[in-house]
Motif scaffolding. Structure first.
Motif, short mmCIF file in Angstrom:
data_model
loop_
_atom_site.label_atom_id
_atom_site.label_comp_id
_atom_site.label_asym_id
_atom_site.label_seq_id
_atom_site.Cartn_x
_atom_site.Cartn_y
_atom_site.Cartn_z
N GLN A 1 -59.17 62.70 -82.21
CA GLN A 1 -59.02 64.08 -81.78
C GLN A 1 -58.11 64.21 -80.57
O GLN A 1 -58.01 65.28 -79.97
N LEU A 2 -57.43 63.11 -80.22
CA LEU A 2 -56.56 63.10 -79.06
C LEU A 2 -55.12 62.84 -79.49
O LEU A 2 -54.87 61.98 -80.32
N ARG A 3 -54.20 63.60 -78.90
CA ARG A 3 -52.78 63.35 -79.13
C ARG A 3 -52.21 62.39 -78.08
O ARG A 3 -51.28 61.63 -78.35
N LEU B 1 -61.36 58.68 -65.27
CA LEU B 1 -62.36 57.87 -65.96
C LEU B 1 -63.03 58.66 -67.08
O LEU B 1 -63.30 58.13 -68.16
N VAL B 2 -63.31 59.93 -66.80
CA VAL B 2 -63.90 60.79 -67.84
C VAL B 2 -62.94 60.93 -69.02
O VAL B 2 -63.34 60.82 -70.18
N ALA B 3 -61.66 61.16 -68.73
CA ALA B 3 -60.67 61.29 -69.80
C ALA B 3 -60.57 60.01 -70.61
O ALA B 3 -60.49 60.04 -71.85
N LEU B 4 -60.57 58.86 -69.93
CA LEU B 4 -60.50 57.58 -70.62
C LEU B 4 -61.70 57.39 -71.54
O LEU B 4 -61.55 56.99 -72.71
N HIS B 5 -62.89 57.68 -71.03
CA HIS B 5 -64.09 57.49 -71.85
C HIS B 5 -64.10 58.47 -73.02
O HIS B 5 -64.45 58.08 -74.15
N ALA C 1 -54.26 46.68 -71.02
CA ALA C 1 -55.14 46.92 -72.17
C ALA C 1 -54.65 48.06 -73.05
O ALA C 1 -55.18 48.26 -74.15
N LEU C 2 -53.65 48.79 -72.59
CA LEU C 2 -53.13 49.94 -73.34
C LEU C 2 -51.64 49.71 -73.59
O LEU C 2 -50.79 50.13 -72.80
N PRO C 3 -51.28 49.05 -74.68
CA PRO C 3 -49.88 48.67 -74.91
C PRO C 3 -48.93 49.85 -75.09
O PRO C 3 -47.74 49.72 -74.82
N ARG C 4 -49.45 51.01 -75.51
CA ARG C 4 -48.58 52.18 -75.72
C ARG C 4 -48.59 53.04 -74.46
O ARG C 4 -48.85 54.23 -74.51
N ALA D 1 -60.70 51.83 -73.50
CA ALA D 1 -59.27 51.62 -73.68
C ALA D 1 -58.99 50.99 -75.04
O ALA D 1 -58.05 51.38 -75.74
N ARG D 2 -59.80 49.99 -75.43
CA ARG D 2 -59.60 49.35 -76.74
C ARG D 2 -59.83 50.35 -77.87
O ARG D 2 -59.11 50.35 -78.87
N SER D 3 -60.84 51.19 -77.72
CA SER D 3 -61.13 52.17 -78.76
C SER D 3 -60.02 53.21 -78.88
O SER D 3 -59.68 53.65 -79.98
N TRP D 4 -59.43 53.60 -77.74
CA TRP D 4 -58.37 54.60 -77.76
C TRP D 4 -57.06 53.98 -78.24
O TRP D 4 -56.60 54.26 -79.33
N GLY D 5 -56.43 53.17 -77.45
CA GLY D 5 -55.22 52.45 -77.85
C GLY D 5 -54.01 53.31 -78.13
O GLY D 5 -53.01 52.82 -78.64
#
Length: 289
Positions: free
Chosen positions: A98-100, A86-90, A218-221, A189-193
């Motif tokens: 800044q995330l690969r 959950l922390v990683a998701l947020h 919610a995470l198509p990739r 999840a929407r913000s990350w994608g």
């Protein structure tokens, strides 16, 4: 997609409720031996990080970025287990640029905790720890333990040590309450994608795989790998977890493995690529890898 040497983009590992960096020991040993750069963080009041604990997932995510900023590390791949997922998701939703990639192990959404367990963790934490340990394993004593297998007793001792670090309250209760109250997963999840690995235990009773379906949608990739184990994936299927992470980073993120042929020859056969929105089953192999 251009390839990057693994040492140039760190894999940052976030532990779950009541844990510390040692829960990732088998994975970091296997990955670093093959050239990947791993950094296992310990949340406040866990491991060597001073108390008090952070009461909200959002605050833990802020803390993670503060640690990476202080080390001038980035971009990164974030991987978290249970509370750490959950922390990683947020954190991914806060700074997607800044995330690969994002790896979520033993996650459900929402991550509701029973009222009974929350009360028990506050009032009788040792009993709560016994229940968490019991519910975290598919098999307490497998006939052929996977290489690096951590026994339920060893996991229980870890949780008890962590619980003793914070004399002012119950660390497990604080962590479980943070998971229970977190409500921003869908927005994150929407913000990350971006590219996401779901690494789930087929027999998980703490966060059943079916409870991750909405988040997966919610995470198509996304890529999903199912392991033949319970909630404590890193302990029950230690090298299968390491293999899955390495395979995903190489195939989905374009991060190159070591160029050393001797190192390559020692690596086990990789699992097949899994199409998005499908599930593969990878069973821990009863051999040293």
């Amino acid at each position: 997609m251009s390839a990057h040497h693994p040492s140039s983009i760190p894999l940052v590992l976030l532990h779950g409720a009541g844990g510390d960096a040692s829960v990732w020991a088998a994975q970091t040993d296997w990955l670093t031996a093959r050239g990947w750069h791993c950094l296992a963080l310990e949340f406040p009041a866990h491991g060597a990080t001073p108390a008090p604990p952070l009461a909200r997932i959002e605050s833990m995510a802020d803390w993670v970025w503060s640690q990476l900023d202080a080390r001038q590390i980035g971009p990164v791949v974030l991987a978290g287990h249970s509370m750490g997922s959950l922390v990683a998701l947020h954190a991914a939703g806060q700074r997607p640029g800044q995330l690969r990639g994002l790896a979520l192990l033993g996650i459900s959404w929402p991550m509701r905790v029973s009222r009974k367990l929350l009360a028990q963790a506050e009032e009788a934490p040792q009993e709560a720890i016994d229940n968490v340990v019991k519910w975290s394993y598919a098999q307490a004593e497998p006939l052929t333990p996977a290489p690096g297998f951590q026994s339920p007793q060893a996991y229980r001792e870890l949780l008890l040590r962590q619980q003793a670090h914070w004399a002012e309250g119950s660390l497990l209760a604080s962590d479980l309450a943070a998971c229970d109250r977190y409500s921003a997963g869908e927005a994150a999840a929407r913000s990350w994608g971006g590219p996401t690995l779901f690494l789930l235990g087929e027999h998980d009773r703490m966060t059943p795989p079916a409870q991750a379906e909405d988040l997966r949608a919610a995470l198509p990739r996304q890529r999903t790998v199912m392991l033949d184990c319970g909630h404590n994936l890193m302990a029950e299927a230690p090298h299968a977890v390491a293999h899955a992470l390495a395979d995903w980073m190489e195939r989905e993120l374009g991060m190159a493995v070591c160029g050393d042929e001797a190192t390559r020859s020692q690596a086990p056969k990789r699992s097949r690529a899994v199409p998005h929105h499908t599930v593969s089953t990878t069973r821990p192999e009863p051999r040293t890898v």
